[in-house]
Design an enzyme around this catalytic site. Structure first.
Site, PDB file in Angstrom:
ATOM      1  N   ASN A 131       0.871  -1.185   0.000  1.00 52.60           N
ATOM      2  CA  ASN A 131       0.000   0.000   0.000  1.00 52.60           C
ATOM      3  C   ASN A 131       0.900   1.224   0.000  1.00 52.60           C
ATOM      4  O   ASN A 131       1.934   1.221   0.670  1.00 52.60           O
ATOM      5  CB  ASN A 131      -0.855   0.064   1.271  1.00 52.60           C
ATOM      6  CG  ASN A 131      -1.964  -0.959   1.272  1.00 52.60           C
ATOM      7  OD1 ASN A 131      -2.125  -1.713   0.323  1.00 52.60           O
ATOM      8  ND2 ASN A 131      -2.729  -0.980   2.348  1.00 52.60           N
ATOM      9  N   GLU A 149     -21.558  19.890   2.736  1.00 53.27           N
ATOM     10  CA  GLU A 149     -21.529  18.468   3.079  1.00 53.27           C
ATOM     11  C   GLU A 149     -22.673  17.733   2.366  1.00 53.27           C
ATOM     12  O   GLU A 149     -22.494  16.625   1.858  1.00 53.27           O
ATOM     13  CB  GLU A 149     -21.614  18.309   4.603  1.00 53.27           C
ATOM     14  CG  GLU A 149     -21.726  16.896   5.130  1.00 53.27           C
ATOM     15  CD  GLU A 149     -20.591  15.961   4.715  1.00 53.27           C
ATOM     16  OE1 GLU A 149     -19.572  16.418   4.185  1.00 53.27           O
ATOM     17  OE2 GLU A 149     -20.766  14.744   4.911  1.00 53.27           O
ATOM     18  N   LYS A 202     -22.192  14.655  -0.284  1.00 53.47           N
ATOM     19  CA  LYS A 202     -22.855  13.346  -0.140  1.00 53.47           C
ATOM     20  C   LYS A 202     -23.582  12.996  -1.433  1.00 53.47           C
ATOM     21  O   LYS A 202     -23.496  11.872  -1.924  1.00 53.47           O
ATOM     22  CB  LYS A 202     -23.890  13.338   1.001  1.00 53.47           C
ATOM     23  CG  LYS A 202     -23.375  13.342   2.396  1.00 53.47           C
ATOM     24  CD  LYS A 202     -22.749  12.049   2.849  1.00 53.47           C
ATOM     25  CE  LYS A 202     -21.275  12.041   2.573  1.00 53.47           C
ATOM     26  NZ  LYS A 202     -20.392  12.629   3.529  1.00 53.47           N
ATOM     27  N   HIS A 206     -23.967  36.689  -7.238  1.00 56.97           N
ATOM     28  CA  HIS A 206     -22.615  36.945  -7.755  1.00 56.97           C
ATOM     29  C   HIS A 206     -22.216  35.909  -8.794  1.00 56.97           C
ATOM     30  O   HIS A 206     -21.031  35.755  -9.088  1.00 56.97           O
ATOM     31  CB  HIS A 206     -21.613  36.981  -6.598  1.00 56.97           C
ATOM     32  CG  HIS A 206     -21.932  38.051  -5.599  1.00 56.97           C
ATOM     33  ND1 HIS A 206     -21.726  39.387  -5.854  1.00 56.97           N
ATOM     34  CD2 HIS A 206     -22.495  37.987  -4.375  1.00 56.97           C
ATOM     35  CE1 HIS A 206     -22.127  40.100  -4.819  1.00 56.97           C
ATOM     36  NE2 HIS A 206     -22.611  39.263  -3.905  1.00 56.97           N
TER      37      HIS A 206
HETATM   38  C1  F6R Z   1     -16.826  11.837   2.226  1.00 55.02           C
HETATM   39  C2  F6R Z   1     -15.671  11.220   2.812  1.00 55.02           C
HETATM   40  C3  F6R Z   1     -14.330  11.810   2.550  1.00 55.02           C
HETATM   41  C4  F6R Z   1     -13.521  11.836   3.854  1.00 55.02           C
HETATM   42  C5  F6R Z   1     -12.087  12.315   3.568  1.00 55.02           C
HETATM   43  C6  F6R Z   1     -11.285  12.442   4.839  1.00 55.02           C
HETATM   44  O1  F6R Z   1     -17.998  11.161   2.529  1.00 55.02           O
HETATM   45  O2  F6R Z   1     -15.770  10.236   3.485  1.00 55.02           O
HETATM   46  O3  F6R Z   1     -14.432  13.081   2.001  1.00 55.02           O
HETATM   47  O4  F6R Z   1     -14.154  12.661   4.751  1.00 55.02           O
HETATM   48  O5  F6R Z   1     -11.457  11.420   2.713  1.00 55.02           O
HETATM   49  O6  F6R Z   1     -11.206  11.224   5.500  1.00 55.02           O
HETATM   50  P1  F6R Z   1     -10.832  11.143   7.034  1.00 55.02           P
HETATM   51  O7  F6R Z   1     -11.940  11.787   7.794  1.00 55.02           O
HETATM   52  O8  F6R Z   1     -10.729   9.671   7.318  1.00 55.02           O
HETATM   53  O9  F6R Z   1      -9.539  11.863   7.205  1.00 55.02           O
END
Ligand code: F6R
Length: 610
Positions: free
Chosen positions: A100, A483, A487, A506
């Site tokens: 990874n 947000e 989604k 704007h």
């Molecule tokens: C959207 C989503 C991503 C995470 C982003 C950060 O639904 O899940 O935008 O929020 O990749 O991930 P974390 O919170 O794990 O750092």
């Protein structure tokens, strides 16, 4: 994002590896593979594009067995989604590798390896790991030393497991920038990129640290740090439920996680909120004194977590009188920034492994912040281990790629941080009481709001044939609109943009017509009248609106506006409450469109590479 599972045992490890891969499927991937080695020397490598189930059928067809094995789900970065690019990668029929991360200098390594007579057969950076280890075997004399020598040549990030076809008695693992955990069994040991993969076989884990290389046999784990010294690492007993990966009767993880929100928010508050404020010591030992001196907060995060940070900025400045900046981690880490005096760095992350956020934290440590706090959901994560303070969101395992309960628990955490900082910065008694009262009612308000699901499902019918949409909010509802838009685009693939509604005239007003649904979040706060004017601007241009409005906000449905009445709540918790209808809307639209809700195309749960 890519997932790793490895096992060394007396028994056949095929099912352990496959179950591990299944438990990592939620992270997103496009191909999968295993390399199996038997004590009698039989070796078998099977790879497939597509789902783990296809890999499992192929292994079954070939009667694949092994006492040792390494397995991988790949999320393509270097090279297309092909069987040939899927891991494990092999050098000279001997060294097998799963990996990874990204080896950034793989082009230079390729040139060097070609000059030594290695043929490069894939488009991946990972193949160079296998050849490099193989090339060092003769001079170093052991697999461990060959891996230790190899990692010195790599620039970039890796979590990697190496298997030698000529030696079924050990696996070598190395970690830098990509997490790896060793699972301890009795007479058998395991490796994974995420403990979730190994919960069916063990609860005892060792988390490798940056630069560690470890030799794993059936009965021993020997760890060396980056300097090559043998080191001991703590054994941690996991408290994560073995069933954390079950859908619990729901059709999708995302829906299950949406409905878990009253419970997880209650958990997030448990033992932390009293009648007169937050309980002393909830940010850790010594945090009180430190928070008393904070004059500025710098928040760093990505995606949904960034939206939590943007919302927090409104609260910290409005209620706690503490100035706050919020920045996307991938921007912060590559620009020169000015550190304010007595500035606290706060990272936000569900996974605690997001590569950009982690890199930003590491950079910030060099820049002179007074301290670092992470608001995070995974206790064993790199961000928690590398931050001075950690505040756990207690959302439980989040499997759906689209983040839901992680977001609302992050916001809950930030209301508590607002209380803690406000205490030292002249927060008014009235504001303090608003937040405390709001938090006490939050779990039940969330429950009440989730009961809107049926009317939101009806509304979703009207969206499924749309290609674009606009989300509007004002003040602390602007990041909630962002947000909501994120989604919808993530899981329904409908283009969605969010605007602070004062920005409409704007530019974005030019987009309005009856093919562009406009979604508005409208709590009953001091900006309501301004928001109503923005709604009229949309109506005057023939736009169709879907308004999630406070039950007292006096919006009514007509031919251009569909109104869903959201239970009345106090101002402090409104951003959390208004998140829920937007989550449900995206879920139902995606359901109608028939997309892969839990594993949307091209996305990964934990973004561990840049
Ligand atoms: C959207 C989503 C991503 C995470 C982003 C950060 O639904 O899940 O935008 O929020 O990749 O991930 P974390 O919170 O794990 O750092």
């Amino acid at each position: 994002m890519c997932g790793i599972v490895g096992a060394i045992a007396e028994r056949n490890v095929v099912e352990i590896l496959l179950e591990g891969l299944r438990r990592l499927e939620y992270r997103g991937y496009d191909s999968a593979g295993v390399a199996l080695l038997n004590n009698d020397g039989a070796y078998n490598r099977v790879r497939r594009t597509g789902k783990v189930q296809e890999l499992a059928s192929a292994i079954n067809d070939q009667n694949g067995v092994g006492n040792v094995g390494i397995a991988h789900t790949r999320w393509a970065t270097h090279g297309g989604v092909t069987e040939n690019n899927a891991h494990p990668h092999v050098s000279k029929d001997r060294i097998s590798v799963v990996h990874n991360g990204i080896i950034e200098n793989y082009q230079d390594l390729r040139t060097e390896l070609k000059a030594q007579g290695y043929s490069i057969d894939t488009d991946t950076d990972t193949e160079t790991i296998a050849h490099t280890v193989h090339s060092l075997l003769p001079s170093t004399g052991s697999l461990l030393a060959a891996v230790q020598g190899s990692v010195k040549k790599f620039h970039g990030a890796y979590g990697t497991v190496v298997m030698d076809r000529e030696d079924p008695s050990r696996l070598i693992v190395a970690r830098s920038g990509s997490p790896l955990v060793i699972g301890l069994g009795i007479g058998e040991n395991f490796i994974a990129s995420d403990q979730m993969a190994l919960l069916p076989v063990t609860r005892r884990f060792i988390y490798l640290e940056e630069g560690d290389v470890a030799e794993i046999t059936r009965r021993s784990v020997t760890i060396y740090n980056a300097a090559g010294e043998q080191v001991e690492r703590d054994v941690v007993e996991s408290t994560v439920s073995h069933d954390a990966g079950d859908k619990g009767g729901y059709r999708h993880y995302m829906l299950k996680e949406i409905y878990e929100q009253p419970t997880v928010v209650r958990n997030a508050l448990q033992g932390r909120l009293a009648d007169n404020g937050v309980v002393a010591g909830i940010f850790g030992e010594g945090a009180e004194a430190l928070l008393a001196n904070v004059q500025h907060v710098q928040i760093i995060a990505c995606g949904t977590s960034y939206h939590a940070g943007m919302t927090a900025r409104y609260w910290l400045e409005q209620y706690a009188n503490v100035s706050c900046n919020v920045e996307i981690a991938s921007e912060f880490r590559y620009r020169k920034s000015v550190v304010h005096p007595n500035s606290l760095l706060v990272t936000i992350s569900q996974s605690g492994e997001t590569a950009d956020t982690l890199a930003a934290l590491r950079l910030a440590k060099e820049l002179g912040y007074m301290s670092s706090l992470t608001v995070c959901n995974v206790e064993s994560s790199s961000l928690v281990r590398e931050s001075d303070m950690a505040f756990m969101t207690r959302a439980g395992a989040e499997i759906g790629v689209a983040s839901t309960k992680a977001f609302t628990t992050q916001l809950t955490a930030f209301l508590m941080l607002t209380l803690a900082l406000g205490e030292h910065n002249g927060m008014t008694g009235e504001d303090k009481q608003t937040i405390i009262d709001g938090l006490h009612t939050l779990p039940s308000k969330i429950e009440e709001t989730l009961s809107l699901a049926k009317s939101i499902e009806d509304l979703a019918e009207e969206f499924s044939d749309k290609h674009h949409s606009l989300f509007l909010g004002r003040g602390e509802q602007y990041p909630i609109a962002m947000e909501g838009a994120l989604k919808l685009k993530e899981i329904s693939y409908i283009h969605a943009e969010a605007y602070a509604s004062g920005e409409l005239k704007h530019g974005p007003l030019a987009l309005i017509d009856d093919e562009m649904p406009v979604i508005v979040v409208a709590p009953n706060n001091e900006l309501l009248e301004k928001l109503k004017s923005n709604v009229e601007e949309v109506r005057a241009r023939g736009g169709i609106m879907y308004v999630f409005a406070d039950s007292n906000a006096q919006f009514s449905s007509d031919e251009t506006m569909r109104v869903v009445a959201v239970p009345h709540c106090n101002d402090a918790i409104a951003p959390i409450v208004y998140t829920l209808p937007l989550q449900l809307l995206s879920y139902f639209v995606a359901l109608i469109k028939g997309t892969d809700v839990d594993q949307p195309r091209n996305l990964a749960k934990s973004v561990t590479v840049e």
